[in-house]
Design a protein around this motif. Structure first.
Motif, PDB file in Angstrom:
ATOM      1  N   GLY A 108       0.795  -1.228   0.000  1.00 58.87           N
ATOM      2  CA  GLY A 108       0.000   0.000   0.000  1.00 58.87           C
ATOM      3  C   GLY A 108       0.824   1.272   0.000  1.00 58.87           C
ATOM      4  N   ASP A 112      -1.484   1.514  -5.560  1.00 57.92           N
ATOM      5  CA  ASP A 112      -2.909   1.728  -5.326  1.00 57.92           C
ATOM      6  C   ASP A 112      -3.636   0.608  -6.061  1.00 57.92           C
ATOM      7  OD1 ASP A 112      -5.581   2.466  -5.462  1.00 57.92           O
ATOM      8  OD2 ASP A 112      -5.134   4.603  -5.524  1.00 57.92           O
ATOM      9  N   LYS A 183      -0.103   5.193   0.139  1.00 56.90           N
ATOM     10  CA  LYS A 183      -0.655   5.862  -1.028  1.00 56.90           C
ATOM     11  C   LYS A 183      -2.147   6.109  -0.888  1.00 56.90           C
ATOM     12  CE  LYS A 183       0.184   6.001  -5.969  1.00 56.90           C
ATOM     13  NZ  LYS A 183       0.791   5.309  -7.125  1.00 56.90           N
ATOM     14  N   THR A 184      -2.858   5.123  -0.323  1.00 59.61           N
ATOM     15  CA  THR A 184      -4.284   5.305  -0.031  1.00 59.61           C
ATOM     16  C   THR A 184      -4.580   4.685   1.328  1.00 59.61           C
ATOM     17  OG1 THR A 184      -4.839   3.243  -1.182  1.00 59.61           O
ATOM     18  CG2 THR A 184      -5.035   5.278  -2.444  1.00 59.61           C
ATOM     19  N   ASN A 187      -8.810   0.179   1.376  1.00 59.73           N
ATOM     20  CA  ASN A 187      -8.708  -0.857   0.353  1.00 59.73           C
ATOM     21  C   ASN A 187     -10.048  -1.054  -0.348  1.00 59.73           C
ATOM     22  OD1 ASN A 187      -5.981  -1.641   0.657  1.00 59.73           O
ATOM     23  ND2 ASN A 187      -6.495  -2.805   2.496  1.00 59.73           N
ATOM     24  N   SER A 225      -2.809   6.488   7.415  1.00 60.61           N
ATOM     25  CA  SER A 225      -1.848   6.338   6.326  1.00 60.61           C
ATOM     26  C   SER A 225      -0.415   6.518   6.795  1.00 60.61           C
ATOM     27  CB  SER A 225      -2.160   7.317   5.188  1.00 60.61           C
ATOM     28  OG  SER A 225      -2.116   8.642   5.654  1.00 60.61           O
ATOM     29  N   GLN A 305      -2.684  12.545  -4.404  1.00 62.40           N
ATOM     30  CA  GLN A 305      -2.377  11.633  -5.511  1.00 62.40           C
ATOM     31  C   GLN A 305      -1.131  12.057  -6.297  1.00 62.40           C
ATOM     32  OE1 GLN A 305      -4.520   8.702  -5.786  1.00 62.40           O
ATOM     33  NE2 GLN A 305      -4.766   9.682  -3.800  1.00 62.40           N
TER      34      GLN A 305
END
Length: 341
Positions: A108, A112, A183-184, A187, A225, A305
């Motif tokens: 992760g 992504d 990254k994110t 899930n 995160s 992003q």
């Protein structure tokens, strides 16, 4: 109350807290001189052990014996090609959901899985499984090696515990996959609205959207995160139920419209990267279940992003010697492991 003598164990079955509501207890009776009496009582103590309380003709008394399941650790190598999604493709080759989620969490920091994955990407998961006497998978252990070929780029990761007992995943040259932020933070979500100007779905006019929206089912877990300290975990106006985390002097992240907070998530609490801090909802000014996610750099909202994050640590020369030995051990285990394809 039946007086009990333990056989082959020091565990006290008299502890009635071992018996829970809804638990199945089997009682077998016997008839002696036209009088019924208990011959045997059987119940599950926990996942691994069954208790037998039985009458012994030898001692003319009740005794207890525990039957323990023998679990064997088996190293298991799963290889597959992604057709539609990692989850579906991995389950197709008998990989449990919790292992797939952990695999996605490890990658992760770099991948992504909703947007970066392509058809025909390849994956390998080398992990521990604990099987019972009948060869059934009882529980899963650690992922020892993870591999992903994404759009032609190969990433190999080895599990390694350093001299300070910190566990991480490292590339063959000893570079950690971990970065300052994942990254994110969720899930299986769909990017529903990016950073920038848009027509606000409720207010009806163009407004700068200073975050990223991920559409997901209500109740989907939301992860921190990055590691840090919770600055706020409360209702926050149009954001609804809202969590903000300070990661260091530069980075903060915020999570809005949550249905509820994670366990023990409150201002001042320390959280670890990947820890569940809340669940997707639609609280505040929201048209439906989604996560509104913000990254703040020096207190300024930034497009998450497009943000280039600092790379993870590199192992020291001394650590590299031990890491190479561990990498060699894992490679050798993988060669003789059970394999699915």
């Amino acid at each position: 109350e039946i007086p009990l003598r333990l056989v082959g164990s020091e565990m006290c079955i008299r502890d009635r807290t071992k018996i829970k509501q809804g638990q199945t207890i089997t009682i077998i009776f016997r008839i002696k001189q036209n009088k019924p009496s208990i011959s045997r009582i059987t119940f599950q103590v926990d996942e691994l052990s069954t208790a037998y309380i039985y009458y012994s003709n030898k001692t003319d008394d009740y005794e207890v014996r525990l039957n323990l399941k023998n679990l064997e650790r088996v190293n298991f190598l799963a290889k597959g090609v992604i057709e539609n999604s990692l989850f579906a493709s991995a389950q197709k080759i008998d990989v449990d959901a919790e292992v797939i989620v952990e695999f996605a969490r490890i990658f992760g920091f770099e991948i992504d899985f909703q947007r970066d994955i392509r058809k025909n990407d390849e994956f390998q998961i080398f992990y521990e499984r604990f099987e019972d006497d009948e060869g059934e998978n009882f529980k899963n252990g650690n992922i020892l090696f993870a591999y992903l070929k994404n759009s032609g780029r190969e990433i190999k990761l080895y599990r390694y515990k350093d001299s300070k007992n910190n566990i991480g995943y490292f590339t063959p040259d000893g570079k950690s996959i971990e970065k300052a932020l994942m990254k994110t933070p969720i899930n299986g979500a769909r990017l529903s609205s990016g950073f920038g100007f848009r027509k606000h779905p409720i207010l009806g006019y163009n407004k700068l959207h200073q975050g990223t929206d991920f559409a997901a089912r209500r109740g989907t877990p939301v992860m921190a995160s990055g590691s840090g300290t919770v600055e706020r975990a409360s209702w926050f106006g149009a954001y609804g139920k809202y969590v903000r985390i300070r990661h260091n002097s530069t980075y903060k992240t915020a999570y809005a419209h949550l249905s509820k907070f994670g366990r023990n998530i409150k201002a001042g609490r320390k959280v670890k990267q990947g820890q569940i801090i809340g669940y997707v909802g639609s609280t505040g000014r929201s048209t439906g279940p989604h996560l509104h996610y913000e990254v703040l750099v020096n207190n300024k909202r930034t497009n998450s992003q497009r943000l280039k994050l600092p790379s993870g640590k590199k192992l020291s020369k001394n650590e590299m010697e031990n890491f190479n030995l561990e990498k060699q051990r894992i490679d050798q285990l993988a060669e003789i492991s059970k394999t699915t394809k």
